[in-house]
Design an enzyme around this catalytic site. Sequence first.
Site, PDB file in Angstrom:
ATOM      1  N   CYS A 148      52.132  35.896  -4.751  1.00 12.02           N
ATOM      2  CA  CYS A 148      52.082  37.807  -5.164  1.00 12.02           C
ATOM      3  C   CYS A 148      52.714  37.541  -6.471  1.00 12.02           C
ATOM      4  O   CYS A 148      53.926  37.631  -6.200  1.00 12.02           O
ATOM      5  CB  CYS A 148      52.913  38.001  -3.308  1.00 12.02           C
ATOM      6  SG  CYS A 148      54.060  39.648  -3.691  1.00 12.02           S
ATOM      7  N   CYS A 195      55.617  39.971  -5.408  1.00 15.98           N
ATOM      8  CA  CYS A 195      57.392  39.301  -5.516  1.00 15.98           C
ATOM      9  C   CYS A 195      57.904  38.385  -6.397  1.00 15.98           C
ATOM     10  O   CYS A 195      58.479  38.765  -6.395  1.00 15.98           O
ATOM     11  CB  CYS A 195      56.519  38.495  -3.794  1.00 15.98           C
ATOM     12  SG  CYS A 195      55.696  39.105  -3.053  1.00 15.98           S
TER      13      CYS A 195
END
Length: 110
Positions: A34, A37
């Site tokens: 991600c 993230c």
Amino acid sequence: MAGANTLNFSDSAWDTEVLNSDKPVLVDFWAEWCGPCRMIAPTVDAVADEYNGKLKVGKLNVDDNGGTAMRYNVRGIPTLLLFKGGQIVEQRVGAVSKSDLVKMLEPHVS
């Protein structure tokens, strides 16, 4: 992928580490793949350092700990959940700025 004061949470230790904590707990639901993230990881680590002793801060990898992610209906990552007394008191989805994260935490940290 965590700083010195950033914990790694798991399904198996969730209740002990998060729900039964005597301090508020900020959990970053994330995954290795991600991009957003990875973008907020340094912010989460900085908050962990600044609030050390007042707040537990940790990450939960949703790929390795899907049970907890499903339990809290985490559908998009990064998702930040703030727990106090075993209950969710704040929630943010997506990469947030440090100032927004601090605003989310301050009312709940003594």
